[in-house]
Design a protein around this motif. Structure first.
Motif, PDB file in Angstrom:
ATOM      1  N   ILE A  27       0.843  -1.203   0.000  1.00 32.05           N
ATOM      2  CA  ILE A  27       0.000   0.000   0.000  1.00 32.05           C
ATOM      3  C   ILE A  27       0.871   1.243   0.000  1.00 32.05           C
ATOM      4  O   ILE A  27       0.633   2.195  -0.753  1.00 32.05           O
ATOM      5  CB  ILE A  27      -0.968  -0.010   1.200  1.00 32.05           C
ATOM      6  N   HIS A  28       1.911   1.254   0.833  1.00 36.64           N
ATOM      7  CA  HIS A  28       2.810   2.407   0.890  1.00 36.64           C
ATOM      8  C   HIS A  28       3.589   2.567  -0.414  1.00 36.64           C
ATOM      9  O   HIS A  28       3.737   3.685  -0.921  1.00 36.64           O
ATOM     10  CB  HIS A  28       3.769   2.278   2.070  1.00 36.64           C
ATOM     11  N   ILE A  29       4.082   1.460  -0.947  1.00 32.93           N
ATOM     12  CA  ILE A  29       4.820   1.512  -2.210  1.00 32.93           C
ATOM     13  C   ILE A  29       3.930   2.073  -3.313  1.00 32.93           C
ATOM     14  O   ILE A  29       4.339   2.976  -4.065  1.00 32.93           O
ATOM     15  CB  ILE A  29       5.359   0.123  -2.602  1.00 32.93           C
ATOM     16  N   ASN A  30       2.722   1.562  -3.428  1.00 37.00           N
ATOM     17  CA  ASN A  30       1.822   2.021  -4.478  1.00 37.00           C
ATOM     18  C   ASN A  30       1.430   3.482  -4.298  1.00 37.00           C
ATOM     19  O   ASN A  30       1.231   4.198  -5.276  1.00 37.00           O
ATOM     20  CB  ASN A  30       0.591   1.125  -4.570  1.00 37.00           C
ATOM     21  N   GLY A  31       1.347   3.938  -3.080  1.00 37.32           N
ATOM     22  CA  GLY A  31       1.073   5.357  -2.823  1.00 37.32           C
ATOM     23  C   GLY A  31       2.199   6.246  -3.323  1.00 37.32           C
ATOM     24  O   GLY A  31       1.963   7.277  -3.956  1.00 37.32           O
ATOM     25  N   VAL A  32       3.430   5.834  -3.048  1.00 32.89           N
ATOM     26  CA  VAL A  32       4.584   6.608  -3.512  1.00 32.89           C
ATOM     27  C   VAL A  32       4.673   6.558  -5.038  1.00 32.89           C
ATOM     28  O   VAL A  32       4.942   7.568  -5.686  1.00 32.89           O
ATOM     29  CB  VAL A  32       5.896   6.097  -2.866  1.00 32.89           C
ATOM     30  N   ILE A  33       4.407   5.397  -5.612  1.00 28.15           N
ATOM     31  CA  ILE A  33       4.419   5.272  -7.077  1.00 28.15           C
ATOM     32  C   ILE A  33       3.347   6.188  -7.674  1.00 28.15           C
ATOM     33  O   ILE A  33       3.574   6.824  -8.706  1.00 28.15           O
ATOM     34  CB  ILE A  33       4.226   3.810  -7.499  1.00 28.15           C
ATOM     35  N   GLY A  34       2.193   6.291  -7.040  1.00 29.46           N
ATOM     36  CA  GLY A  34       1.148   7.188  -7.508  1.00 29.46           C
ATOM     37  C   GLY A  34       1.608   8.637  -7.515  1.00 29.46           C
ATOM     38  O   GLY A  34       1.349   9.390  -8.462  1.00 29.46           O
ATOM     39  N   THR A  35       2.297   9.040  -6.464  1.00 25.69           N
ATOM     40  CA  THR A  35       2.845  10.396  -6.393  1.00 25.69           C
ATOM     41  C   THR A  35       3.863  10.620  -7.503  1.00 25.69           C
ATOM     42  O   THR A  35       3.843  11.662  -8.173  1.00 25.69           O
ATOM     43  CB  THR A  35       3.502  10.633  -5.021  1.00 25.69           C
ATOM     44  N   LEU A  36       4.749   9.656  -7.708  1.00 25.23           N
ATOM     45  CA  LEU A  36       5.748   9.785  -8.767  1.00 25.23           C
ATOM     46  C   LEU A  36       5.099   9.843 -10.145  1.00 25.23           C
ATOM     47  O   LEU A  36       5.555  10.595 -11.018  1.00 25.23           O
ATOM     48  CB  LEU A  36       6.738   8.620  -8.696  1.00 25.23           C
ATOM     49  N   THR A  37       4.044   9.084 -10.356  1.00 26.72           N
ATOM     50  CA  THR A  37       3.346   9.095 -11.641  1.00 26.72           C
ATOM     51  C   THR A  37       2.756  10.480 -11.910  1.00 26.72           C
ATOM     52  O   THR A  37       2.779  10.962 -13.039  1.00 26.72           O
ATOM     53  CB  THR A  37       2.236   8.026 -11.659  1.00 26.72           C
ATOM     54  N   GLN A  38       2.254  11.138 -10.874  1.00 25.55           N
ATOM     55  CA  GLN A  38       1.679  12.469 -11.036  1.00 25.55           C
ATOM     56  C   GLN A  38       2.711  13.496 -11.498  1.00 25.55           C
ATOM     57  O   GLN A  38       2.358  14.465 -12.171  1.00 25.55           O
ATOM     58  CB  GLN A  38       1.040  12.946  -9.737  1.00 25.55           C
ATOM     59  N   ILE A  39       3.977  13.283 -11.154  1.00 25.72           N
ATOM     60  CA  ILE A  39       5.011  14.235 -11.589  1.00 25.72           C
ATOM     61  C   ILE A  39       5.767  13.738 -12.819  1.00 25.72           C
ATOM     62  O   ILE A  39       6.790  14.296 -13.189  1.00 25.72           O
ATOM     63  CB  ILE A  39       5.985  14.589 -10.441  1.00 25.72           C
ATOM     64  N   GLY A  40       5.279  12.659 -13.429  1.00 27.00           N
ATOM     65  CA  GLY A  40       5.828  12.219 -14.705  1.00 27.00           C
ATOM     66  C   GLY A  40       6.876  11.126 -14.654  1.00 27.00           C
ATOM     67  O   GLY A  40       7.555  10.878 -15.640  1.00 27.00           O
ATOM     68  N   VAL A  41       7.022  10.455 -13.527  1.00 31.41           N
ATOM     69  CA  VAL A  41       7.990   9.365 -13.413  1.00 31.41           C
ATOM     70  C   VAL A  41       7.254   8.042 -13.583  1.00 31.41           C
ATOM     71  O   VAL A  41       6.225   7.817 -12.956  1.00 31.41           O
ATOM     72  CB  VAL A  41       8.713   9.397 -12.048  1.00 31.41           C
ATOM     73  N   GLY A  42       7.784   7.174 -14.419  1.00 31.93           N
ATOM     74  CA  GLY A  42       7.179   5.868 -14.633  1.00 31.93           C
ATOM     75  C   GLY A  42       6.271   5.861 -15.846  1.00 31.93           C
ATOM     76  O   GLY A  42       6.178   6.846 -16.582  1.00 31.93           O
ATOM     77  N   PRO A  43       5.565   4.749 -16.059  1.00 28.12           N
ATOM     78  CA  PRO A  43       4.680   4.628 -17.212  1.00 28.12           C
ATOM     79  C   PRO A  43       3.564   5.684 -17.189  1.00 28.12           C
ATOM     80  O   PRO A  43       3.048   6.028 -16.122  1.00 28.12           O
ATOM     81  CB  PRO A  43       4.090   3.228 -17.073  1.00 28.12           C
ATOM     82  N   LEU A  44       3.189   6.169 -18.354  1.00 31.47           N
ATOM     83  CA  LEU A  44       2.149   7.199 -18.450  1.00 31.47           C
ATOM     84  C   LEU A  44       0.803   6.720 -17.932  1.00 31.47           C
ATOM     85  O   LEU A  44       0.013   7.506 -17.416  1.00 31.47           O
ATOM     86  CB  LEU A  44       2.000   7.661 -19.902  1.00 31.47           C
ATOM     87  N   VAL A  45       0.529   5.426 -18.068  1.00 36.57           N
ATOM     88  CA  VAL A  45      -0.763   4.887 -17.636  1.00 36.57           C
ATOM     89  C   VAL A  45      -0.787   4.540 -16.156  1.00 36.57           C
ATOM     90  O   VAL A  45      -1.789   4.062 -15.644  1.00 36.57           O
ATOM     91  CB  VAL A  45      -1.144   3.638 -18.464  1.00 36.57           C
ATOM     92  N   GLY A  46       0.316   4.761 -15.470  1.00 35.88           N
ATOM     93  CA  GLY A  46       0.403   4.424 -14.058  1.00 35.88           C
ATOM     94  C   GLY A  46       0.986   3.038 -13.853  1.00 35.88           C
ATOM     95  O   GLY A  46       1.248   2.304 -14.805  1.00 35.88           O
ATOM     96  N   TYR A  47       1.192   2.691 -12.605  1.00 35.50           N
ATOM     97  CA  TYR A  47       1.815   1.415 -12.277  1.00 35.50           C
ATOM     98  C   TYR A  47       1.462   1.077 -10.834  1.00 35.50           C
ATOM     99  O   TYR A  47       1.327   1.968  -9.993  1.00 35.50           O
ATOM    100  CB  TYR A  47       3.331   1.516 -12.443  1.00 35.50           C
ATOM    101  N   GLN A  48       1.309  -0.201 -10.555  1.00 38.77           N
ATOM    102  CA  GLN A  48       1.155  -0.654  -9.177  1.00 38.77           C
ATOM    103  C   GLN A  48       1.787  -2.023  -9.032  1.00 38.77           C
ATOM    104  O   GLN A  48       1.842  -2.790  -9.982  1.00 38.77           O
ATOM    105  CB  GLN A  48      -0.308  -0.687  -8.751  1.00 38.77           C
TER     106      GLN A  48
END
Length: 83
Positions: A27-48
Motif C-alpha cells: 500500500i505504501h509503495i503504491n502510494g509513492v508510485i502514484g505520487t511519482l506518476t503524477q510528476i511524470g515518473v514511470g509509465p504514463l498509464v500508471g503502475y502498481q
C-alpha cells in the motif's frame, strides 16, 4: 531483475520470507508510485505492484532514474515506521 517489494522489505529490516506486512508495505509503495506518476515518473498509464514479482525495470527503464529506488524506499520507511 530486482523485486521492488523485496528491496523495500529488506530496507525495512524484514526478510523475503516474512509476509506478515506485505499488504501494508505494498500500500505504501503504491502510494509513492502514484505520487511519482503524477510528476511524470514511470509509465504514463500508471503502475502498481501486486507482489514480489514486480521489478524496478517494469516501473522505469531509464537508468538516470535510479534515485527513484532510494526515494520509494525512504518514503516507505517514513510511512511504515515513522521516527
Amino acid at each position: 531483475m530486482s523485486s521492488i517489494l523485496n528491496d523495500v522489505k529488506h530496507a525495512l529490516g524484514h526478510t523475503e520470507n516474512d509476509h506478515a506486512f506485505d499488504s501494508d508495505i505494498m500500500i505504501h509503495i503504491n502510494g509513492v508510485i502514484g505520487t511519482l506518476t503524477q510528476i511524470g515518473v514511470g509509465p504514463l498509464v500508471g503502475y502498481q505492484i501486486t507482489g514480489p514479482d514486480n521489478t524496478w525495470e517494469e516501473f522505469f527503464t531509464d537508468l538516470r532514474l535510479n534515485a527513484v529506488k532510494s526515494y520509494i524506499i525512504l518514503c516507505c520507511k517514513l510511512q511504515f515506521n515513522p521516527p
